[in-house]
Design a protein around this motif. Sequence first.
Motif: not given
Length: 185
Positions: A27, A31-32, A34-35
Amino acid sequence: MAAKRKKKKAAKRTARKATKRKATKRKASKKKATKRKATKRKAAKKATKRKATKRKAAKKKSTKKKAAKRKTAKKKAPKRKAAKKSATKKAAKRTAKKKPAKRKPNPAFMKALQPDAALAEVVGDQGLPRTEVTKKLWAYIKRKGLQDTANRRMINADEKLRPIFNGRGQVSMFEMTKLVNNHLS
């Protein structure tokens, strides 16, 4: 036997904890990622905006130059003829528009009808058109406060209205006109 069970339970617990750790790592890495993608998109948008503003500025400069050349080349022509044509057109439009005729009421609505004895107590015994009967009936309802407070569409009957409403205690305003028509002749 009990020792084996305990060992199995402990092994299961450690396996669960390990899968949870892996899931949280996944997860976090998602997240990284997508950032990173979002920052790349923002940078691309800014770059396209800069390019667009540069293009617009270049176009404005070229159009100003062209407009300056055109102004020096053209001579103004008199506009008297065009003004006369538009004035005649406006006058023609004014005469073409006609005032709409006033609506004439349907003679069937204006025909005087005689109320029967039950309706005559509320409206009066003179012959009246349907529209006037309805107006007088509503005036009576408003004066006596017979409209239901919770549901405004319903009319509560009093002693005089009960025979008109065929003995019913409450009638909707849409049914009321239908029932009143039965008492007109």
